[in-house]
Design an enzyme around this catalytic site. Sequence first.
Site, PDB file in Angstrom:
ATOM      1  N   ARG A 180      16.142   2.868   9.863  1.00 28.81           N
ATOM      2  CA  ARG A 180      15.910   4.262  10.237  1.00 28.81           C
ATOM      3  C   ARG A 180      16.275   4.533  11.693  1.00 28.81           C
ATOM      4  O   ARG A 180      16.125   5.657  12.151  1.00 28.81           O
ATOM      5  CB  ARG A 180      14.439   4.592  10.047  1.00 28.81           C
ATOM      6  CG  ARG A 180      14.110   5.375   8.766  1.00 28.81           C
ATOM      7  CD  ARG A 180      12.617   5.543   8.733  1.00 28.81           C
ATOM      8  NE  ARG A 180      12.110   6.608   7.952  1.00 28.81           N
ATOM      9  CZ  ARG A 180      11.570   6.468   6.739  1.00 28.81           C
ATOM     10  NH1 ARG A 180      11.588   5.304   6.141  1.00 28.81           N
ATOM     11  NH2 ARG A 180      11.025   7.506   6.139  1.00 28.81           N
ATOM     12  N   ARG A 224       7.972  14.505  10.262  1.00 25.24           N
ATOM     13  CA  ARG A 224       8.850  13.471   9.690  1.00 25.24           C
ATOM     14  C   ARG A 224      10.302  13.940   9.668  1.00 25.24           C
ATOM     15  O   ARG A 224      11.219  13.158   9.923  1.00 25.24           O
ATOM     16  CB  ARG A 224       8.387  13.107   8.278  1.00 25.24           C
ATOM     17  CG  ARG A 224       7.065  12.350   8.306  1.00 25.24           C
ATOM     18  CD  ARG A 224       6.454  12.233   6.935  1.00 25.24           C
ATOM     19  NE  ARG A 224       7.283  11.521   5.991  1.00 25.24           N
ATOM     20  CZ  ARG A 224       7.261  11.713   4.680  1.00 25.24           C
ATOM     21  NH1 ARG A 224       6.458  12.613   4.152  1.00 25.24           N
ATOM     22  NH2 ARG A 224       8.040  11.016   3.905  1.00 25.24           N
ATOM     23  N   ARG A 270       5.484  16.743  -4.770  1.00 21.39           N
ATOM     24  CA  ARG A 270       5.450  15.282  -4.980  1.00 21.39           C
ATOM     25  C   ARG A 270       4.020  14.753  -5.091  1.00 21.39           C
ATOM     26  O   ARG A 270       3.165  15.086  -4.273  1.00 21.39           O
ATOM     27  CB  ARG A 270       6.163  14.579  -3.822  1.00 21.39           C
ATOM     28  CG  ARG A 270       6.115  13.062  -3.933  1.00 21.39           C
ATOM     29  CD  ARG A 270       7.267  12.404  -3.256  1.00 21.39           C
ATOM     30  NE  ARG A 270       7.109  12.333  -1.813  1.00 21.39           N
ATOM     31  CZ  ARG A 270       7.981  11.715  -1.019  1.00 21.39           C
ATOM     32  NH1 ARG A 270       9.049  11.143  -1.533  1.00 21.39           N
ATOM     33  NH2 ARG A 270       7.801  11.701   0.278  1.00 21.39           N
ATOM     34  N   ARG A 330       0.641  12.304  -0.927  1.00 21.50           N
ATOM     35  CA  ARG A 330       0.672  11.427   0.241  1.00 21.50           C
ATOM     36  C   ARG A 330       0.192  12.220   1.450  1.00 21.50           C
ATOM     37  O   ARG A 330       0.631  13.361   1.637  1.00 21.50           O
ATOM     38  CB  ARG A 330       2.111  10.954   0.488  1.00 21.50           C
ATOM     39  CG  ARG A 330       2.457   9.674  -0.225  1.00 21.50           C
ATOM     40  CD  ARG A 330       3.922   9.358  -0.142  1.00 21.50           C
ATOM     41  NE  ARG A 330       4.454   9.332   1.213  1.00 21.50           N
ATOM     42  CZ  ARG A 330       5.702   8.958   1.528  1.00 21.50           C
ATOM     43  NH1 ARG A 330       6.519   8.572   0.561  1.00 21.50           N
ATOM     44  NH2 ARG A 330       6.128   8.963   2.760  1.00 21.50           N
ATOM     45  N   LYS A 382      15.594   9.124  -2.414  1.00 18.85           N
ATOM     46  CA  LYS A 382      16.026   7.741  -2.153  1.00 18.85           C
ATOM     47  C   LYS A 382      15.237   6.752  -3.013  1.00 18.85           C
ATOM     48  O   LYS A 382      15.804   5.862  -3.629  1.00 18.85           O
ATOM     49  CB  LYS A 382      15.819   7.358  -0.669  1.00 18.85           C
ATOM     50  CG  LYS A 382      16.558   8.226   0.327  1.00 18.85           C
ATOM     51  CD  LYS A 382      16.408   7.700   1.747  1.00 18.85           C
ATOM     52  CE  LYS A 382      15.000   7.756   2.290  1.00 18.85           C
ATOM     53  NZ  LYS A 382      14.463   9.108   2.508  1.00 18.85           N
TER      54      LYS A 382
HETATM   55  P1  AMP Z   1       8.779   6.606   3.584  1.00 17.43           P
HETATM   56  O1  AMP Z   1       7.902   6.187   2.459  1.00 17.43           O
HETATM   57  O2  AMP Z   1      10.106   5.917   3.585  1.00 17.43           O
HETATM   58  O3  AMP Z   1       8.913   8.108   3.705  1.00 17.43           O
HETATM   59  O4  AMP Z   1       8.046   6.115   4.930  1.00 17.43           O
HETATM   60  C1  AMP Z   1       6.756   6.572   5.271  1.00 17.43           C
HETATM   61  C2  AMP Z   1       6.487   6.321   6.726  1.00 17.43           C
HETATM   62  O5  AMP Z   1       6.520   4.899   6.985  1.00 17.43           O
HETATM   63  C3  AMP Z   1       7.502   6.904   7.697  1.00 17.43           C
HETATM   64  O6  AMP Z   1       7.236   8.270   8.002  1.00 17.43           O
HETATM   65  C4  AMP Z   1       7.308   5.997   8.919  1.00 17.43           C
HETATM   66  O7  AMP Z   1       6.129   6.326   9.619  1.00 17.43           O
HETATM   67  C5  AMP Z   1       7.084   4.641   8.262  1.00 17.43           C
HETATM   68  N1  AMP Z   1       8.366   3.914   8.061  1.00 17.43           N
HETATM   69  C6  AMP Z   1       8.903   3.554   6.872  1.00 17.43           C
HETATM   70  N2  AMP Z   1      10.063   2.899   7.052  1.00 17.43           N
HETATM   71  C7  AMP Z   1      10.290   2.863   8.378  1.00 17.43           C
HETATM   72  C8  AMP Z   1      11.344   2.347   9.181  1.00 17.43           C
HETATM   73  N3  AMP Z   1      12.410   1.735   8.652  1.00 17.43           N
HETATM   74  N4  AMP Z   1      11.237   2.502  10.529  1.00 17.43           N
HETATM   75  C9  AMP Z   1      10.178   3.086  11.089  1.00 17.43           C
HETATM   76  N5  AMP Z   1       9.153   3.620  10.386  1.00 17.43           N
HETATM   77  C10 AMP Z   1       9.194   3.508   9.030  1.00 17.43           C
END
Ligand code: AMP
Length: 243
Positions: free
Chosen positions: A104, A187, A143, A176, A29
Amino acid sequence: MSRDGGTNEAKTMALNRALIFFGPPGAGKGTQAKKVAEKYHVPHLSTGDMFRDAIARNTELGRLAKPIMDRGDLVPDDLVMSMVEERLSSPDSAGGVVFDGFPRTVPQAQKLEAILERRGFGKPLVVDIEVDANTLLHRIAGRRMCSKDGEIYNIYDAPPKSPGVCDRDGGSLVQRPDDQPEIFRERLLAYERQTKPLEDYYRRQGVLETVDGSGSVEKVTGALAAILERAQQEAQQGRDGHL
Ligand code: AMP
């Protein structure tokens, strides 16, 4: 067609809508969202990046989000929504916006709809990037992220020129913390339970498009460009029909 898979016309066209990238962690994404945002000159809004930035700056939001992210859970909707609303109040999103990792949950999607309506945008276009579980695991294992500018690499498929070093700014590449296998599993569970229901939600609204995300970055970019150009043309025809 130009080198990036789009027509020259598309480059000058405005996005004028919210584009949502949907899919499990590791689907690609972020990579695709960044490219589309650059092409249409609109902001790329990654809620994950915004939280990581808040953590790096040790803000109150960052301190609240960190333990939740470290467990692989979702940050509560109210925290996400106030952060997004504040970001969208900036005038740079007037011509459209590309969301990555947001919404989400169904409540986030409903609140976003109300915000978009207030901003005069129609319904969002949602692109679901489909990738099978084995490919996701392989991508996440490889990654790496630049600790300075957040640029993403993959040690198997898209390595930096020198191992462990960002090509752009020489920053060190790190994994990460939430890409560690046991957290990544959490996740994926959060995705299945809380985010996947959005697929049906958006399908029922007739705004869901699906892209096969298992191919190369370029292949996915090409498929996306075709979807976007078609959607832009349909939107234009809709506007013309109402003249
Ligand atoms: P990402 O970089 O999109 O994989 O997000 C990393 C982490 O940030 C996720 O595992 C959640 O803990 C938090 N997070 C990011 N976006 C959201 C969202 N829209 N709603 C809730 N938690 C989020």
